[in-house]
Design an enzyme around this catalytic site. Structure first.
Site, PDB file in Angstrom:
ATOM      1  N   TYR A  19       0.811  -1.221   0.000  1.00 47.53           N
ATOM      2  CA  TYR A  19       0.000   0.000   0.000  1.00 47.53           C
ATOM      3  C   TYR A  19       0.841   1.267   0.000  1.00 47.53           C
ATOM      4  CZ  TYR A  19      -2.961  -3.666   1.908  1.00 47.53           C
ATOM      5  OH  TYR A  19      -3.611  -4.851   2.125  1.00 47.53           O
ATOM      6  N   TYR A 147     -11.970  -7.616   7.529  1.00 45.61           N
ATOM      7  CA  TYR A 147     -10.825  -7.705   6.616  1.00 45.61           C
ATOM      8  C   TYR A 147     -10.516  -9.181   6.367  1.00 45.61           C
ATOM      9  CZ  TYR A 147      -6.287  -7.555   4.446  1.00 45.61           C
ATOM     10  OH  TYR A 147      -5.260  -7.741   3.553  1.00 45.61           O
ATOM     11  N   ASP A 248     -12.932 -16.879  10.074  1.00 45.22           N
ATOM     12  CA  ASP A 248     -11.576 -16.544   9.606  1.00 45.22           C
ATOM     13  C   ASP A 248     -10.671 -16.303  10.818  1.00 45.22           C
ATOM     14  OD1 ASP A 248      -9.281 -15.513   8.549  1.00 45.22           O
ATOM     15  OD2 ASP A 248     -10.217 -13.866   7.450  1.00 45.22           O
ATOM     16  N   LYS A 277      -1.019 -16.839   9.381  1.00 41.23           N
ATOM     17  CA  LYS A 277      -0.190 -16.027  10.278  1.00 41.23           C
ATOM     18  C   LYS A 277       0.594 -16.862  11.314  1.00 41.23           C
ATOM     19  CE  LYS A 277      -2.073 -11.684   9.058  1.00 41.23           C
ATOM     20  NZ  LYS A 277      -3.400 -11.163   8.818  1.00 41.23           N
TER      21      LYS A 277
HETATM   22  C1  LIG Z   1      -4.001 -11.119   7.339  1.00 44.75           C
HETATM   23  C2  LIG Z   1      -5.381 -11.616   7.191  1.00 44.75           C
HETATM   24  C3  LIG Z   1      -5.832 -12.214   6.000  1.00 44.75           C
HETATM   25  C4  LIG Z   1      -4.989 -12.275   4.746  1.00 44.75           C
HETATM   26  O1  LIG Z   1      -3.855 -13.034   4.892  1.00 44.75           O
HETATM   27  P1  LIG Z   1      -2.606 -12.835   3.857  1.00 44.75           P
HETATM   28  O2  LIG Z   1      -1.663 -13.917   4.252  1.00 44.75           O
HETATM   29  O3  LIG Z   1      -2.086 -11.461   4.091  1.00 44.75           O
HETATM   30  O4  LIG Z   1      -3.151 -13.015   2.491  1.00 44.75           O
HETATM   31  C5  LIG Z   1      -7.113 -12.727   5.971  1.00 44.75           C
HETATM   32  N1  LIG Z   1      -7.920 -12.659   7.042  1.00 44.75           N
HETATM   33  C6  LIG Z   1      -7.519 -12.088   8.201  1.00 44.75           C
HETATM   34  C7  LIG Z   1      -8.458 -12.074   9.360  1.00 44.75           C
HETATM   35  C8  LIG Z   1      -6.255 -11.536   8.314  1.00 44.75           C
HETATM   36  O5  LIG Z   1      -5.882 -10.941   9.444  1.00 44.75           O
END
Ligand SMILES: *Cc1c(COP(=O)(O)O)cnc(C)c1O
Length: 433
Positions: A19, A147, A248, A277
């Site tokens: 970004y 997000y 998610d 992550k």
């Molecule tokens: C970081 C994140 C994503 C995207 O993951 P990337 O590895 O950056 O593509 C999706 N959902 C949530 C909740 C996130 O924090």
């Protein structure tokens, strides 16, 4: 300290950063090495990392055991295709994941990034509904302030205002948005938050394949913690309307909020879960989409008799090996008390900012501490101030937050908290001059 010495002319001229503008890019400081919770910059300055490198380096940097897992695997093989082949690295991680996951989630799809895990989750939900004979259930519902990543379908379920909807509007699929729950984590639950979901499902439920959301914490769009009863009620409504629940957990999974998964706060098990992550502790890109046997079985029993996705780097052995070791390390420790200690220190230290004129709200849950300010922060202005305080933090919008590595010492955590407090105040005075 001279900021110029921390920048690189080639980088400025040729490399895109997240970004950022290539003509007049924001600062990108050069890191020479990293160990423990420290980022060592090229001029010798060491910073305490308060970001876990965008929330993934949960065990810090240069961890001897993670390094070892990686080099051991490297001696065997760096990568082989997953089409028609398999390997112990993927199998062992799978076994380890089953020790973590709720019993009913036992089918695992490995991918190389969170955004792709989201794409996979949405495709699974759609194939499931088609297999069930629900041909119209092809759309998705989600919350505002969410997000889920940067690819097209992930973007389509990000917050319609704060996300990247405006510029890509003409090609983004149009999703159903329910207002983000008003009930915060510690408030009483306002049942009206769920009324919006019922109304939507009653009206449009026959078009909705799945509801997808971040459990408890809406992260990259808001850094907000909402009430577990919302999640619980949502699951009941999803069941009633044959809508799958996709949770998610990419940011929240593996203890970030104090529990193994944030869904545990609501004692729910979704149909599909995405993780990423902290999964590979920030070493090698890895994420996964896991689903129930029912979802996998239904998809597989219907044309085209296969789940239609298969990335080149699926189940990369290096990534799986390091993730297996990370999950083993989390398991050996009392993670809940480690996170509770971080939560207590952050709560204790940051609450002093509640009455500051620049501050709208202060909130802490698990290993996440947030100072929400009244105005948006200029990152280029604030970053040098953090560096002077020998910490690395990366505010966005009006949020100064920390998500430190879990291995952080009390001293380092206090240093982070002090920097958040002092820099917030310095920045405010600089701006109000
Ligand atoms: C970081 C994140 C994503 C995207 O993951 P990337 O590895 O950056 O593509 C999706 N959902 C949530 C909740 C996130 O924090």
């Amino acid at each position: 300290m001279n900021i110029e010495n921390l920048l690189d002319a080639f980088d400025i001229k040729h490399l895109f950063h997240p970004y950022t503008n290539t003509i007049k890019p924001n600062y990108a400081f050069k890191v020479e090495s990293a160990d423990g919770c420290n980022l060592n910059l090229c001029d010798g300055t060491s910073l305490v990392d308060g970001t876990s490198s965008w929330w993934c380096a949960a065990l810090g940097y240069n961890h001897p055991r993670l390094n070892q897992a990686l080099t051991t695997q490297l001696q065997k093989m760096a990568h082989v295709m997953f089409g028609g082949l398999t390997h112990d690295s993927a199998i062992n991680l799978g076994k380890k994941l089953l020790e973590y996951l709720p019993k009913s989630l036992d089918k695992i799809f490995y991918v190389e990034s969170g955004s792709v895990a989201i794409e996979v989750a949405l495709k699974m939900a759609m194939q499931y509904q088609i297999a069930k004979g629900h041909a119209n259930k092809t759309n998705f519902a989600t919350l505002t302030l969410g997000y889920h990543g940067d690819t097209f379908n992930a973007m389509s379920i990000c917050d319609p205002i704060g996300g990247m909807h405006t510029i890509f509007k003409s090609v983004l699929p149009i999703r159903y948005f329910v207002p983000s729950p008003t009930s915060c984590f510690e408030d009483n639950f306002n049942t009206q938050d769920l009324d919006k979901v019922s109304e939507l499902f009653e009206k449009e439920g026959t078009n909705i394949a799945a509801f997808i959301l971040e459990p408890i914490m809406q992260g990259a769009s808001a850094m907000r913690f909402y009430h577990p009863l919302f999640l619980k009620g949502l699951q009941e409504l999803c069941k009633k309307y044959d809508i799958l629940l996709i949770v998610d957990e990419i940011a929240t999974g593996f203890y970030r909020l104090g529990k193994k998964f944030a869904s545990d706060y609501a004692q729910i098990v979704p149909d599909i879960m995405t993780i990423g992550k902290g999964l590979s502790a920030g070493y090698i890109p890895l994420a996964a989409c896991v689903c129930s046997d029912d979802v996998a079985f239904t998809i597989s029993s219907h044309k085209p008799y296969a789940f239609m996705h298969g990335p080149t780097y699926m189940a990369n052995p290096l990534a799986c090996a390091v993730a297996h070791e990370a999950l083993t390390i989390y398991q050996e420790q009392d993670m809940e008390s480690i996170i509770l200690n971080i939560q207590n220190i952050l709560t204790d230290r940051l609450s002093i900012m509640k009455n500051h004129p620049f501050v709208k709200d202060v909130r802490v849950l698990g290993a996440v501490g947030v100072i929400e300010t009244h105005d948006n922060i200029n990152v280029n202005l604030i970053e040098p101030m953090f560096i002077k305080h020998k910490v690395w933090l990366r505010p966005f919008a009006n949020l100064i937050y920390t998500m430190p590595p879990f291995i952080i010492s009390n001293n380092e955590l206090n240093q982070l908290a002090t920097a958040m407090i002092e820099v917030c105040d310095e920045y405010y005075h600089k701006m109000s001059k």
